[in-house]
Design a protein around this motif. Structure first.
Motif, PDB file in Angstrom:
ATOM      1  N   LEU A 287       0.832  -1.197   0.000  1.00 49.26           N
ATOM      2  CA  LEU A 287       0.000   0.000   0.000  1.00 49.26           C
ATOM      3  C   LEU A 287       0.873   1.257   0.000  1.00 49.26           C
ATOM      4  O   LEU A 287       1.989   1.243   0.516  1.00 49.26           O
ATOM      5  CB  LEU A 287      -0.912   0.030   1.235  1.00 49.26           C
ATOM      6  CG  LEU A 287      -1.987  -1.040   1.361  1.00 49.26           C
ATOM      7  CD1 LEU A 287      -2.732  -0.879   2.679  1.00 49.26           C
ATOM      8  CD2 LEU A 287      -2.961  -0.985   0.186  1.00 49.26           C
ATOM      9  N   ARG A 288       0.306   2.317  -0.551  1.00 47.06           N
ATOM     10  CA  ARG A 288       0.867   3.654  -0.403  1.00 47.06           C
ATOM     11  C   ARG A 288      -0.108   4.428   0.479  1.00 47.06           C
ATOM     12  O   ARG A 288      -1.304   4.493   0.188  1.00 47.06           O
ATOM     13  CB  ARG A 288       1.014   4.337  -1.757  1.00 47.06           C
ATOM     14  CG  ARG A 288       2.018   3.665  -2.678  1.00 47.06           C
ATOM     15  CD  ARG A 288       1.991   4.307  -4.045  1.00 47.06           C
ATOM     16  NE  ARG A 288       2.900   3.647  -4.978  1.00 47.06           N
ATOM     17  CZ  ARG A 288       2.906   3.879  -6.294  1.00 47.06           C
ATOM     18  NH1 ARG A 288       2.043   4.758  -6.809  1.00 47.06           N
ATOM     19  NH2 ARG A 288       3.749   3.243  -7.075  1.00 47.06           N
ATOM     20  N   ARG A 399     -12.582   3.867  -4.159  1.00 45.32           N
ATOM     21  CA  ARG A 399     -12.607   4.095  -5.606  1.00 45.32           C
ATOM     22  C   ARG A 399     -11.840   2.969  -6.286  1.00 45.32           C
ATOM     23  O   ARG A 399     -10.698   2.669  -5.897  1.00 45.32           O
ATOM     24  CB  ARG A 399     -11.964   5.437  -5.930  1.00 45.32           C
ATOM     25  CG  ARG A 399     -12.009   5.818  -7.412  1.00 45.32           C
ATOM     26  CD  ARG A 399     -11.259   7.115  -7.659  1.00 45.32           C
ATOM     27  NE  ARG A 399      -9.832   6.934  -7.388  1.00 45.32           N
ATOM     28  CZ  ARG A 399      -8.982   7.945  -7.252  1.00 45.32           C
ATOM     29  NH1 ARG A 399      -9.394   9.189  -7.328  1.00 45.32           N
ATOM     30  NH2 ARG A 399      -7.704   7.698  -7.018  1.00 45.32           N
ATOM     31  N   ASP A 400     -12.446   2.357  -7.306  1.00 48.17           N
ATOM     32  CA  ASP A 400     -11.776   1.263  -8.009  1.00 48.17           C
ATOM     33  C   ASP A 400     -10.876   1.815  -9.107  1.00 48.17           C
ATOM     34  O   ASP A 400     -10.757   3.037  -9.287  1.00 48.17           O
ATOM     35  CB  ASP A 400     -12.791   0.263  -8.572  1.00 48.17           C
ATOM     36  CG  ASP A 400     -13.746   0.893  -9.569  1.00 48.17           C
ATOM     37  OD1 ASP A 400     -13.417   1.969 -10.123  1.00 48.17           O
ATOM     38  OD2 ASP A 400     -14.838   0.335  -9.800  1.00 48.17           O
ATOM     39  N   ALA A 401     -10.246   0.891  -9.855  1.00 46.65           N
ATOM     40  CA  ALA A 401      -9.276   1.313 -10.868  1.00 46.65           C
ATOM     41  C   ALA A 401      -9.933   2.114 -11.987  1.00 46.65           C
ATOM     42  O   ALA A 401      -9.262   2.904 -12.668  1.00 46.65           O
ATOM     43  CB  ALA A 401      -8.570   0.088 -11.446  1.00 46.65           C
ATOM     44  N   SER A 435      -8.266   2.604  -4.424  1.00 45.34           N
ATOM     45  CA  SER A 435      -7.845   3.480  -3.341  1.00 45.34           C
ATOM     46  C   SER A 435      -9.034   3.736  -2.416  1.00 45.34           C
ATOM     47  O   SER A 435     -10.182   3.479  -2.780  1.00 45.34           O
ATOM     48  CB  SER A 435      -7.285   4.805  -3.883  1.00 45.34           C
ATOM     49  OG  SER A 435      -8.253   5.458  -4.689  1.00 45.34           O
ATOM     50  N   ALA A 436      -8.745   4.230  -1.238  1.00 47.37           N
ATOM     51  CA  ALA A 436      -9.793   4.493  -0.245  1.00 47.37           C
ATOM     52  C   ALA A 436      -9.397   5.703   0.588  1.00 47.37           C
ATOM     53  O   ALA A 436      -8.215   6.047   0.696  1.00 47.37           O
ATOM     54  CB  ALA A 436     -10.010   3.271   0.646  1.00 47.37           C
ATOM     55  N   VAL A 437     -10.398   6.348   1.187  1.00 55.79           N
ATOM     56  CA  VAL A 437     -10.161   7.493   2.059  1.00 55.79           C
ATOM     57  C   VAL A 437     -10.951   7.306   3.341  1.00 55.79           C
ATOM     58  O   VAL A 437     -12.131   6.964   3.323  1.00 55.79           O
ATOM     59  CB  VAL A 437     -10.535   8.830   1.368  1.00 55.79           C
ATOM     60  CG1 VAL A 437     -11.983   8.847   0.910  1.00 55.79           C
ATOM     61  CG2 VAL A 437     -10.265  10.005   2.303  1.00 55.79           C
ATOM     62  N   LEU A 493      -7.023  10.198   5.971  1.00 59.13           N
ATOM     63  CA  LEU A 493      -6.093   9.091   5.716  1.00 59.13           C
ATOM     64  C   LEU A 493      -6.437   8.497   4.352  1.00 59.13           C
ATOM     65  O   LEU A 493      -7.553   8.017   4.130  1.00 59.13           O
ATOM     66  CB  LEU A 493      -6.215   8.029   6.807  1.00 59.13           C
ATOM     67  CG  LEU A 493      -5.356   6.770   6.676  1.00 59.13           C
ATOM     68  CD1 LEU A 493      -3.874   7.115   6.715  1.00 59.13           C
ATOM     69  CD2 LEU A 493      -5.694   5.775   7.778  1.00 59.13           C
ATOM     70  N   VAL A 494      -5.479   8.563   3.428  1.00 62.42           N
ATOM     71  CA  VAL A 494      -5.678   8.068   2.057  1.00 62.42           C
ATOM     72  C   VAL A 494      -4.749   6.888   1.833  1.00 62.42           C
ATOM     73  O   VAL A 494      -3.550   6.953   2.165  1.00 62.42           O
ATOM     74  CB  VAL A 494      -5.401   9.180   1.024  1.00 62.42           C
ATOM     75  CG1 VAL A 494      -5.466   8.615  -0.399  1.00 62.42           C
ATOM     76  CG2 VAL A 494      -6.408  10.312   1.187  1.00 62.42           C
ATOM     77  N   LEU A 495      -5.288   5.784   1.274  1.00 56.29           N
ATOM     78  CA  LEU A 495      -4.470   4.612   0.950  1.00 56.29           C
ATOM     79  C   LEU A 495      -4.731   4.193  -0.485  1.00 56.29           C
ATOM     80  O   LEU A 495      -5.854   4.312  -0.987  1.00 56.29           O
ATOM     81  CB  LEU A 495      -4.769   3.456   1.897  1.00 56.29           C
ATOM     82  CG  LEU A 495      -6.209   2.945   1.949  1.00 56.29           C
ATOM     83  CD1 LEU A 495      -6.221   1.416   2.040  1.00 56.29           C
ATOM     84  CD2 LEU A 495      -6.936   3.522   3.152  1.00 56.29           C
TER      85      LEU A 495
END
Length: 634
Positions: A287-288, A399-401, A435-437, A493-495
């Motif tokens: 993960l980033r 959010r998906d790709a 990604s997710a927030v 927090l964003v991943l």
């Protein structure tokens, strides 16, 4: 212009002077009249005044006492009965001999007369003081006021008068000069436009706490502060302005000390808050992650928002965000305790809802009056899922790709600190490229709008936010209108789970083998591990350690576990992971085997040769035992 003549035309001044002159004339006339009455009594004792007896005392002294209206030169009071007062004018003549003695003694009569004289002196003294104050001119009144006072007149505000207090602060001023030239201090303070407004509108205006430098010879080196009030005045059709300035230096300094104290308290709370937050986020292999925290505006006390990233081992990562209700140091302290507890519970590798259940009880013990919201999520790269549990917190947005945005359902439990409620876990897809927030309510909640409106705005902003997690955090704050003056704390927090291609993809591999049990399971596992590790081009020493770890974990599962069993090997850019799962939920523990024991050494061997190891229960009722080896830096 001579101020003495001009001030006599101020509103009310003529009326007060006329009243004072009339009062003085009346007092003189009353004094002469009383002297004449006292010396004109017939010698033979006869009296034309029926209200006066032979002994000279008032016949009505036992009844109503008339008001004293004059004053003798020697200071004694003389009373005069009203002509229509029947109670005073008693028909008692000194020529007729009384048939019965008077029932009042001389002492009583003297006492009554003394009372009359005292009352007359008191009222006359009060009237005298009132007439004296009323006779004061505006010049006398303003001259005795300790505050700064100046009077100007006309459109160009020519000086009519300045009092001694004004002169002591700004120096002497010459009458008749225009204020723009003769009162530079008012120009610097910006009062001339205000005085123009007062002349035009006829309404007073006030400016508060204007700084005035001290003079060079002043004993006090501090700058003074004055509140200026400009009041319109009129005399004989000519308009003017009374400038009145009261010193408020002590009040301003007290207010500044209070503000400084509040700033220090807020800075201490912010420092405590930031010290309790992660100084540097852990960066998982798969993960980033980036996070940001912004305290409320300068006038708001710091809150209890927090976030954290915790690597759990075997490639799994826990992500936490929460918000303690309330503000100040107390909220920050509760937040720090909850964050520490989350890290401790996360090391147990429990399901998300069990972690929140433990936090719920702890929050009630820390402070029953404090409640908190929290989201605890675990990302498993092997499954491509984000398992989470929410305690009354705003929903996760994923959010998906392809850019499609999905909002997590309602919270899976009530806020922390309520006790007695059961939380539940749920999951969201987070495949490579997704990604997710996670965020606190300060990002989306507004006083003039529903929180769902803010969440919808965040979804639209997140759908178009591209770039690294740091950049996404900044774009979300700007899109939601978060500035330094925002009245609530905000944590974001964003991943991102990047989809790796090209040379980067060669550093990430997965390989798995299903084991059916039996005597051939262990040899198959060793052969599979040796072949996979050789294909991944690991050094020979690391290959041997990986094969030994896989053999021991499989042997432990064959002896103590139940089917189905599976061996999984995972390689990242930083570590090698060996994991074995089976259908039994009994977690192994490391123990010291005796010399004569034939078992009990497998976990100890794995713990000795590996960088880290652990175990956890799986959602399907089984368990997972894993170990990992750090790869050498290239």
């Amino acid at each position: 212009m001579n101020f003495t003549r001009w001030s006599a035309r101020l509103p009310g001044t003529q009326r007060r002077n006329s009243a004072a002159q009339a009062a003085r004339a009346a007092a003189a006339q009353a004094s002469q009249t009383s002297d004449g009455e006292a010396g004109g009594t017939p010698a033979d004792g006869d009296s034309d005044d029926p209200a006066r007896t032979a002994d000279g005392t008032a016949a009505g002294s036992a009844g109503t006492v008339p008001a004293a209206r004059a004053e003798r030169r020697d200071g004694t009071a003389v009373t005069e009965a009203e002509p229509n007062d029947s109670s005073v004018r008693t028909a008692r003549s000194p020529r007729s001999a009384p048939s019965a003695p008077d029932d009042r003694t001389g002492a009583e009569a003297g006492g009554s007369a003394g009372t009359v004289r005292a009352a007359g002196v008191a009222e006359t003294s009060s009237a005298h003081v009132t007439r004296s104050i009323d006779a004061l001119s505006v010049h006398d009144l303003l001259g005795q006021v300790p505050a700064l006072a100046a009077v100007v007149h006309g459109a160009d505000h020519r000086i009519a008068y300045v009092n001694d207090a004004y002169t002591a602060v700004f120096g002497a001023r010459r009458q008749g000069d225009a204020a723009r030239d003769a009162l530079p201090e008012l120009v610097e303070l910006g009062l001339l436009p205000l005085m123009d407004q007062v002349l035009r509108s006829g309404k007073p205006r006030t400016v508060k706490s204007r700084r005035v430098p001290r003079s060079a010879d002043s004993r006090d080196s501090r700058d003074a502060f004055y509140t200026f009030t400009c009041t319109p005045i009129t005399a004989d059709g000519e308009n003017g302005v009374l400038i009145f300035a009261a010193e408020v230096t002590d009040q301003v300094e007290a207010a500044e000390r209070l503000r400084a104290s509040e700033r220090r308290q807020r800075e201490a709370a912010v420092t405590l808050q930031r010290s309790l937050l992660p100084q540097e986020l852990e960066q998982p292999d798969d993960l980033r992650v980036a996070a940001t925290y912004q305290p409320g505006g300068t006038e708001a006390a710091v809150g209890g928002d927090w976030y954290d990233v915790i690597t759990l081992g075997a490639g799994r990562t826990a992500l936490v965000i929460g918000d303690v209700m309330g503000r100040g140091v107390r909220a920050a302290a509760v937040m720090g305790q909850l964050r520490t507890a989350v890290r401790a519970y996360a090391r147990l590798d429990l399901p998300p809802h069990e972690v929140l259940q433990l936090l719920d009880g702890l929050a009630a013990e820390i402070d029953p009056s404090q409640i908190a919201t929290c989201v605890y999520a675990v990302h498993d790269p092997n499954e491509g899922l984000l398992h989470y549990a929410s305690a009354g917190h705003p929903p996760i947005i994923v959010r998906d790709a392809d850019g499609a945005v999905q909002r997590a359902p309602e919270p899976t439990g009530p806020p922390l600190g309520t006790e007695g409620w059961v939380h539940a876990s749920s999951s969201l897809p987070l495949p490579p490229g997704g990604s997710a927030v996670l965020y606190t309510d300060g990002l989306v909640e507004r006083r003039d709008a529903d929180i769902d409106t803010g969440v919808s705005t965040l979804e639209r902003a997140f759908a178009g936010a591209t770039g690294s997690p740091d950049i996404v955090c900044d774009r979300l704050l700007r899109s939601l209108g978060i500035t330094a003056e925002h009245d609530d704390d905000v944590a974001v927090l964003v991943l991102q789970h990047p989809a790796r291609t090209g040379p980067d993809a060669e550093l990430f591999h997965n390989a798995a083998l299903d084991l059916l049990g039996g005597t051939e399971a262990a040899p198959r596992a060793r052969a599979f591990a040796s072949g996979v590790l050789s294909s991944w081009r690991f050094p020979a020493e690391l290959q041997d350690l990986g094969v030994l770890a896989a053999s021991e974990l499989v042997a432990n599962s064959l002896q103590h576990g139940t089917p189905p069993m599976r061996l999984r090997l995972r390689r990242t850019d930083r570590r090698l992971i060996v994991e074995v799962t089976d259908g039994d939920d009994h977690l192994p523990r490391r123990r010291c085997a005796e010399a004569a024991d034939e078992a009990g050494r497998g976990i100890s061997i794995v713990a000795t040769i590996a960088t880290a190891w652990g175990s956890r229960r799986t959602p399907d009722g089984g368990k997972s035992v894993w170990c990992e080896f750090a790869l050498p830096r290239t």
